[in-house]
Motif scaffolding. Structure first.
Motif, PDB file in Angstrom:
ATOM      1  N   GLN A 133      -5.216  -6.899   0.077  1.00  0.00           N
ATOM      2  CA  GLN A 133      -4.327  -6.400   1.124  1.00  0.00           C
ATOM      3  C   GLN A 133      -2.876  -6.795   0.827  1.00  0.00           C
ATOM      4  N   SER A 134      -2.666  -8.026   0.413  1.00  0.00           N
ATOM      5  CA  SER A 134      -1.300  -8.466   0.093  1.00  0.00           C
ATOM      6  C   SER A 134      -0.773  -7.751  -1.150  1.00  0.00           C
ATOM      7  N   GLU A 135      -1.652  -7.478  -2.113  1.00  0.00           N
ATOM      8  CA  GLU A 135      -1.240  -6.739  -3.310  1.00  0.00           C
ATOM      9  C   GLU A 135      -0.855  -5.299  -2.957  1.00  0.00           C
ATOM     10  N   ILE A 136      -1.604  -4.686  -2.058  1.00  0.00           N
ATOM     11  CA  ILE A 136      -1.284  -3.325  -1.619  1.00  0.00           C
ATOM     12  C   ILE A 136       0.092  -3.318  -0.956  1.00  0.00           C
ATOM     13  N   GLU A 137       0.346  -4.301  -0.089  1.00  0.00           N
ATOM     14  CA  GLU A 137       1.644  -4.384   0.576  1.00  0.00           C
ATOM     15  C   GLU A 137       2.768  -4.574  -0.444  1.00  0.00           C
ATOM     16  N   ARG A 138       2.533  -5.445  -1.411  1.00  0.00           N
ATOM     17  CA  ARG A 138       3.535  -5.682  -2.465  1.00  0.00           C
ATOM     18  C   ARG A 138       3.802  -4.399  -3.240  1.00  0.00           C
ATOM     19  N   CYS A 139       2.752  -3.692  -3.595  1.00  0.00           N
ATOM     20  CA  CYS A 139       2.898  -2.446  -4.351  1.00  0.00           C
ATOM     21  C   CYS A 139       3.599  -1.366  -3.522  1.00  0.00           C
ATOM     22  N   GLN A 140       3.310  -1.349  -2.229  1.00  0.00           N
ATOM     23  CA  GLN A 140       3.970  -0.372  -1.364  1.00  0.00           C
ATOM     24  C   GLN A 140       5.472  -0.667  -1.260  1.00  0.00           C
ATOM     25  N   GLU A 141       5.820  -1.949  -1.224  1.00  0.00           N
ATOM     26  CA  GLU A 141       7.238  -2.317  -1.207  1.00  0.00           C
ATOM     27  C   GLU A 141       7.913  -1.873  -2.506  1.00  0.00           C
TER      28      GLU A 141
END
Length: 84
Positions: free
Chosen positions: A22-30
């Motif tokens: 979930q944190s990786e997805i957020e990082r990638c979305q940023e």
């Protein structure tokens, strides 16, 4: 109880994986958002460069037109002087 502890342990591992992903997805979305903005910025710069080039060309054409106008006026004046 051992089975229960094993199940809870597995569930905690799964939860850790879930939180990590979930944190990786957020990082990638940023990053995706930043890249989209950079692309827009690049497009803006490209358009600004094109506008600059066209303005320079317009200036050159304006100068040429001014020179041509002066030549037309000189030519007309010479013809008028020849007739008189």
């Amino acid at each position: 109880m051992s089975n229960f502890n094993d199940l809870v342990g597995e569930q905690l591992k799964t939860m850790d994986k879930l939180l990590f992903i979930q944190s990786e997805i957020e990082r990638c979305q940023e990053l995706e958002s930043e890249l989209i903005e950079l692309q827009k910025e690049t497009e803006l710069q490209s358009i600004q460069e094109e506008i600059k080039k066209m303005k320079e060309e317009l200036l050159q054409i304006h100068d040429l037109f001014q020179q041509q106008t002066e030549e037309v006026i000189r030519s007309y004046q010479e013809k008028v002087h020849q007739i008189v």
